[in-house]
Design an enzyme around this catalytic site. Structure first.
Site, mmCIF file in Angstrom:
data_model
loop_
_atom_site.group_PDB
_atom_site.id
_atom_site.type_symbol
_atom_site.label_atom_id
_atom_site.label_comp_id
_atom_site.label_asym_id
_atom_site.label_seq_id
_atom_site.Cartn_x
_atom_site.Cartn_y
_atom_site.Cartn_z
ATOM 1 N N ASP A 149 -40.372 34.766 47.847
ATOM 2 C CA ASP A 149 -40.441 36.005 47.075
ATOM 3 C C ASP A 149 -39.374 37.009 47.537
ATOM 4 O O ASP A 149 -39.342 37.399 48.706
ATOM 5 C CB ASP A 149 -41.855 36.574 47.261
ATOM 6 C CG ASP A 149 -42.215 37.616 46.243
ATOM 7 O OD1 ASP A 149 -41.317 38.092 45.526
ATOM 8 O OD2 ASP A 149 -43.399 37.980 46.175
ATOM 9 N N ASP A 224 -44.825 40.758 37.736
ATOM 10 C CA ASP A 224 -46.186 40.291 38.046
ATOM 11 C C ASP A 224 -47.137 40.380 36.852
ATOM 12 O O ASP A 224 -47.180 41.386 36.150
ATOM 13 C CB ASP A 224 -46.778 41.129 39.190
ATOM 14 C CG ASP A 224 -46.119 40.805 40.512
ATOM 15 O OD1 ASP A 224 -45.049 40.160 40.503
ATOM 16 O OD2 ASP A 224 -46.668 41.211 41.550
#
Ligand code: GLA
Length: 404
Positions: A149, A224
């Site tokens: 990430d 997200d």
């Protein structure tokens, strides 16, 4: 040892080496990865027990039989590095190797999380300057999957090294993913144990164009997901046009499932799951497995819908056309079949003006016989047939013998 035996031994070694190397290169993610990830429901509260419970539930609820394989620990497992730079777990995860052994003993695989910056998104130590070392540690623990990430790499490195040059920042970012891709490959060569590489950088710089070359098996295409219809709809819409980038070994990742989370209606849960299956998306459940309601379990384990996602042709659905608030998506299936999804993305629809399916737009001609994957019944699709759908609901049909 006599010279002949010595030669024989040498020949045997020579013949076995490629076999060992081939083992390390064994292709992974030939169909979109399926499993569960801790973030969407547990976020920072995940711990060793939560992961063991999830693994137990995947087996006990039949999810394993339905194809769910990975149990993925997301952010917040990370502890400190020791004097030699080796990463350790924090107190929530007393022994990662033992946890991996436990998950493996259930016939499942285990995933972990890190990033190229100094810190993960939740502020825990990430891999900057320790990429090879971390890949080796994961391999030693028996990790099967890494989600990597971007997060703090943006301010830590990209913006610092190239303050006003976005193009240069993107090059730095790609190099960071390349570095971990290589580290994972090297670690796999040594152990013979491949690690699925999941890129999480929110779809920046058309990641789908460069991720497969550096060993990426899946890459997030958006920011997200949240457990609300609008978020699911926006993300699904952004997948349109990316269909040519997905295929065996390398998949677009519209983020993990929110099925069973938040206040999604049953229709929304059904549509979310079906849409991700149409998109050949990774199916990583993100709900509270020990407290899963039967209707959520029924959605997550619908084998017909999962078979669409896992179809061996690996062709992601295309947004074929829209008619007002109704969208029609289709994907070809192995063996000449086709899956068709009709989705009411609107908040309402007047039954006096039903939607009429246009078969020609799907390249179909004449009446079609197929299976409605949510009722399990045989259905006939005729041209201009009126279709009534409730708000945010879906008609998902598999045509094994489409008439073109
Ligand atoms: C980012 C990712 C999420 C999750 C969190 C963890 O926001 O996109 O999927 O991994 O970080 O901190």
């Amino acid at each position: 040892m006599n010279p002949i035996s010595r030669v024989m031994l040498f020949l045997v070694a020579l013949l076995t080496l490629p076999a060992i190397a081939a083992l390390a290169q064994a292709p992974v993610a030939q169909t979109p990865p399926m499993g569960w990830n801790s973030w969407n429901y547990f976020a920072g509260k995940v711990d060793d027990k939560g992961i063991r419970d999830a693994a137990d539930q995947i087996v006990a609820t039949g999810m394993k039989d339905a194809g769910y394989t990975f149990v993925n620990i997301d952010d917040t497992w990370e502890g400190e590095r020791d004097a030699s730079g080796v990463i350790h777990t924090n107190s929530k995860f007393p022994d990662m190797k033992a946890l991996a052994d436990y998950v493996h003993s259930k016939g499942l695989k285990i995933g972990i999380y890190s990033g190229p910056g100094t810190k993960t998104c939740a502020g825990f130590p990430a891999s900057l300057g320790h990429e090879e070392q971390d890949a080796k540690t994961y391999a030693e623990w028996g990790i099967d999957y890494l989600k990597y990430d971007l997060c703090s790499f943006i301010p830590d490195v990209m913006q610092k090294q190239a303050p006003h040059d976005k193009a240069a920042q993107m090059k730095i970012m790609i190099a960071a993913y390349e570095k971990m891709g290589k580290a994972l490959k090297d670690a796999a060569q040594q152990t013979g144990h491949p690690i699925v590489f999941s890129l999480c950088q929110y779809g920046w710089d058309a990641v789908w164009e460069w991720a497969p070359a550096l060993g990426g098996n899946l890459w997030r295409t958006t920011g997200d997901i949240e457990a609300r219809w609008q978020s699911i709809y926006d993300i699904a819409s952004e997948q349109s046009g990316l269909e040519d980038y997905a295929g065996p070994g390398h998949w677009n990742d519209p983020d993990m499932l929110e099925v069973g989370n938040g206040k999604l209606s049953l229709a929304e849960n059904r549509t979310h799951f079906s849409w991700w299956a149409m998109l050949a998306a990774p199916l990583l459940a993100g709900n509270d497995l020990p407290n899963m309601k039967p209707e959520i379990h029924a959605i997550l384990t619908n084998k017909d819908v999962i078979a669409i996602d896992q179809d061996s042709l690996g062709k992601q659905a295309r947004h074929v056309y829209s008619d007002g608030e109704v969208e029609v998506w289709a994907r070809p299936l192995a063996g000449g079949g086709m899956a068709v999804a009709v989705i009411n993305v609107g908040s309402d629809r007047q039954s006096t003006h039903p939607f009429h399916l246009d078969l020609a737009k799907l390249g179909l001609h004449g009446e079609q016989s197929g299976k409605d994957l949510w009722t399990g019944k045989t259905v006939t699709l005729a041209d201009k047939q009126p279709i009534e759908l409730n708000s945010h609901d879906i008609l998902l049909v598999r045509l094994d013998h489409p008439r073109m």
